[in-house]
Design a protein around this motif. Structure first.
Motif, PDB file in Angstrom:
ATOM      1  N   LEU A  18      37.143 -76.980 -28.925  1.00  9.91           N
ATOM      2  CA  LEU A  18      37.932 -75.943 -28.269  1.00  9.91           C
ATOM      3  C   LEU A  18      37.182 -74.605 -28.185  1.00  9.91           C
ATOM      4  CD1 LEU A  18      41.407 -76.557 -29.964  1.00  9.91           C
ATOM      5  CD2 LEU A  18      40.657 -77.325 -27.716  1.00  9.91           C
TER       6      LEU A  18
ATOM      7  N   ARG B 289      36.274 -73.048 -24.590  1.00 10.48           N
ATOM      8  CA  ARG B 289      37.422 -72.452 -23.904  1.00 10.48           C
ATOM      9  C   ARG B 289      37.759 -71.085 -24.492  1.00 10.48           C
ATOM     10  NH1 ARG B 289      43.059 -74.240 -25.921  1.00 10.48           N
ATOM     11  NH2 ARG B 289      42.238 -72.843 -27.531  1.00 10.48           N
ATOM     12  N   ASP B 290      37.753 -70.999 -25.822  1.00 10.84           N
ATOM     13  CA  ASP B 290      38.079 -69.732 -26.480  1.00 10.84           C
ATOM     14  C   ASP B 290      37.063 -68.652 -26.126  1.00 10.84           C
ATOM     15  OD1 ASP B 290      40.050 -71.241 -27.584  1.00 10.84           O
ATOM     16  OD2 ASP B 290      39.296 -71.142 -29.642  1.00 10.84           O
TER      17      ASP B 290
ATOM     18  N   LEU C 232      45.539 -66.946 -25.783  1.00 10.08           N
ATOM     19  CA  LEU C 232      45.464 -68.286 -26.370  1.00 10.08           C
ATOM     20  C   LEU C 232      46.843 -68.826 -26.723  1.00 10.08           C
ATOM     21  CD1 LEU C 232      42.303 -67.967 -28.649  1.00 10.08           C
ATOM     22  CD2 LEU C 232      42.492 -68.930 -26.351  1.00 10.08           C
TER      23      LEU C 232
ATOM     24  N   ILE D  96      48.202 -70.362 -23.723  1.00 12.26           N
ATOM     25  CA  ILE D  96      47.523 -71.606 -23.352  1.00 12.26           C
ATOM     26  C   ILE D  96      48.013 -72.779 -24.192  1.00 12.26           C
ATOM     27  CG2 ILE D  96      45.283 -72.774 -23.279  1.00 12.26           C
ATOM     28  CD1 ILE D  96      44.031 -70.070 -22.602  1.00 12.26           C
ATOM     29  N   ASP D  97      47.983 -72.644 -25.521  1.00  3.45           N
ATOM     30  CA  ASP D  97      48.380 -73.788 -26.378  1.00  3.45           C
ATOM     31  C   ASP D  97      49.123 -73.362 -27.638  1.00  3.45           C
ATOM     32  OD1 ASP D  97      46.453 -72.600 -27.907  1.00  3.45           O
ATOM     33  OD2 ASP D  97      45.147 -74.355 -28.039  1.00  3.45           O
ATOM     34  N   ARG D  98      49.709 -72.146 -27.582  1.00  2.00           N
ATOM     35  CA  ARG D  98      50.512 -71.635 -28.706  1.00  2.00           C
ATOM     36  C   ARG D  98      49.700 -71.536 -29.994  1.00  2.00           C
ATOM     37  NH1 ARG D  98      55.770 -71.382 -27.487  1.00  2.00           N
ATOM     38  NH2 ARG D  98      56.332 -71.252 -29.692  1.00  2.00           N
TER      39      ARG D  98
ATOM     40  N   GLN E 142      47.695 -73.461 -31.533  1.00  2.00           N
ATOM     41  CA  GLN E 142      47.849 -74.595 -32.439  1.00  2.00           C
ATOM     42  C   GLN E 142      46.614 -74.835 -33.299  1.00  2.00           C
ATOM     43  OE1 GLN E 142      49.002 -77.973 -30.096  1.00  2.00           O
ATOM     44  NE2 GLN E 142      50.967 -77.088 -29.482  1.00  2.00           N
ATOM     45  N   ALA E 143      45.427 -74.558 -32.768  1.00  2.00           N
ATOM     46  CA  ALA E 143      44.192 -74.829 -33.517  1.00  2.00           C
ATOM     47  C   ALA E 143      43.619 -73.594 -34.185  1.00  2.00           C
ATOM     48  CB  ALA E 143      43.152 -75.451 -32.588  1.00  2.00           C
TER      49      ALA E 143
END
Length: 503
Positions: free
Chosen positions: A53, A56-57, A105, A108-110, A112-113
């Motif tokens: 990931l 993307r970040d 972020l 994008i995906d809350r 999560q990572a």
């Protein structure tokens, strides 16, 4: 002809000088990008299992860093002369970047990572990388100069100077003398009646009070540092008259000339030569109005911060669009006058090209504008950077538009009545005709708003602003007649303001 190491170093130095701004921007961007994986690695005990990931970040970090650093002007200050205000701007920029990345972020995906402490670590690391480079350069630059790594490497004479007066004036004098061309006048000691003995300013020690002149002179002479001049770094009014008079007499007896730094750098012009309005005192507001003003400021701060964070992708897109189609600088800055007629820097996205053409000819506004500029004006996207002005307290969301000095001078009262409130991004004049109105009509509408301001009126103006953006500007004759009947008054002719966008 053989190429020496010195030639290579000189070539690299010249290249750095020519592209210093680009190098500074590039480093700041690289520092922000590097800070994100560092923060993740520190939080995960150097476990790099998140690498899938990471790309993307980093794209998100890079885009937001370019926009926020440009808007905040992080790169504008020379590293060698960075001040506490510049370092504070770096801290604010790092915090805003961390907040914007977190919001992006999360959408994008809350997140999560991403552990929750990573944004805080990211902000700290970004600031350390940005500020550390500048502080390191500040410490390195004087040593480079002392070694002779400058354009003028010829040996120069050394002439000691005695400073009188500590503080900002002494620091300025030391900087000026260290970088002066010709014979080197090096400050060797400071006399001051208020500073603590034994302390130093930029390496120059405070050796005594003004009454210790003779003793200080003797000590310096033993060291081979007897001064050839005396430089007083503060105005004469900052000293006890008797102490300064005695110092003059002793210096005259020692045949030491005295210069006063404030007189050397003072500029003289008639008081009437400046058209800048002087700040004025704000009249006390009634309790209800004061409570409304406090509530409005709280709402404005929250709304501006939210727009800057959530709108970061839009800001990035507009920034790139302007850079590609109109050119740099992307931001247009202009001094306007706000509450109490206090000047501040207003920010907009640039919508006009450079006023001078390739052939040196001055261009008219219609020649400087392209389709991108017209689109930004029509949609009011050029006003987005003003949410930063709202966030820092220079402006409000709703209020009279801020004016330049020439426009204020055209008003009968010099703009003092409208200066009772913060200027706004949008206002009663803007939603009732805007650029289609005369200065007199705008002033009447602004004064009507000041005397009828309320939360409901502010919400109505915000809604009408949305309608105006969608439908375009339309003149509201009823609102104009009502305001003109109550507050209409003649205005003097206003000269051109030089504004990028008429208000």
């Amino acid at each position: 002809m053989a190429i020496t190491t010195g030639d290579i170093a000189a070539g690299i130095g010249g290249l750095v000088e020519r592209h210093r701004a680009r190098i500074a921007r590039g480093y700041d961007l690289a520092a922000a990008i590097a800070a994100w994986p560092l923060a993740l690695a520190l939080r995960r005990d150097l476990d790099l299992a998140f690498a899938d990931l990471l790309l993307r970040d980093l794209v998100v970090v890079a885009v937001l860093a370019v926009v926020l650093f440009e808007i905040g002007g992080v790169h504008r200050a020379f590293w060698r002369f960075a001040t506490a205000a510049d370092l504070a701007a770096l801290a604010v920029g790092s915090a805003l970047l961390a907040g914007a990345v977190t919001v992006a972020l999360f959408l994008i995906d809350r997140l999560q990572a991403v552990p929750r402490s990573v944004p805080i670590l990211f902000a700290i690391l970004t600031f350390l990388l940005l500020a550390g480079a500048r502080i390191g350069w500040m410490l390195l630059a004087p040593r480079r100069t002392a070694r002779g790594d400058t354009a003028d490497t010829a040996p120069r004479a050394f002439r000691p100077v005695l400073l009188v007066g500590a503080g900002e004036g002494a620091a300025l004098a030391i900087q000026l003398l260290r970088h002066a061309a010709g014979p080197v006048y090096r400050p060797v000691a400071i006399l001051d009646d208020g500073a603590t003995l034994g302390r130093a300013i930029m390496g120059v020690p405070v050796l005594g009070r003004l009454r210790d002149f003779a003793a200080t002179l003797a000590r310096l002479q033993v060291q081979g540092l007897r001064p050839v001049r005396i430089l007083v770094t503060a105005p004469a009014s900052a000293f006890v008259p008797r102490a300064l008079r005695e110092l003059r007499e002793r210096a005259y007896a020692e045949r030491l000339p005295i210069d006063f730094l404030p007189e050397l750098v003072r500029l003289h012009w008639p008081a009437s030569a400046s058209a800048e309005p002087a700040p004025v005192a704000i009249e006390a507001l009634p309790p209800f109005t004061l409570a409304y003003a406090l509530g409005k400021r709280t709402f404005d701060t929250a709304a501006a911060g939210t727009v800057l964070l959530l709108g970061a992708p839009v800001l990035a897109a507009v920034w790139l669009l302007i850079a590609a189609s109109i050119g740099r600088p992307v931001l247009f800055r202009q001094i306007r006058h706000g509450r109490g007629l206090v000047p501040f820097t207003l920010y907009k996205f640039r919508t006009l090209a450079d006023p001078v053409g390739p052939d040196g000819r001055l261009l008219a506004d219609h020649e400087r504008q392209n389709a991108v500029g017209r689109f930004l004006r029509r949609t009011r996207l050029d006003e987005l950077p003003q949410f930063w002005n709202v966030l820092v307290g220079d402006m409000a969301l709703v209020g009279p538009r801020p004016l330049v000095a020439a426009e204020l001078a055209a008003l009968p009262d010099g703009g003092r009545e409208r200066a009772r409130v913060r200027p706004g991004i949008t206002g009663w004049a803007q939603v009732n005709g805007g650029q289609l109105l005369s200065l007199r009509q705008k002033e009447a509408l602004d004064l009507w708003y000041i005397h009828h301001a309320s939360p409901l009126l502010d919400l109505r103006i915000l809604w009408l602003t949305v309608v105006m953006v969608v439908r375009g500007e339309r003149v509201n004759e009823g609102a104009i007649e009502q305001a003109t009947a109550a507050f209409g008054r003649e205005s003097r002719a206003v000269p051109a303001s030089g504004a990028d966008v008429p208000t």
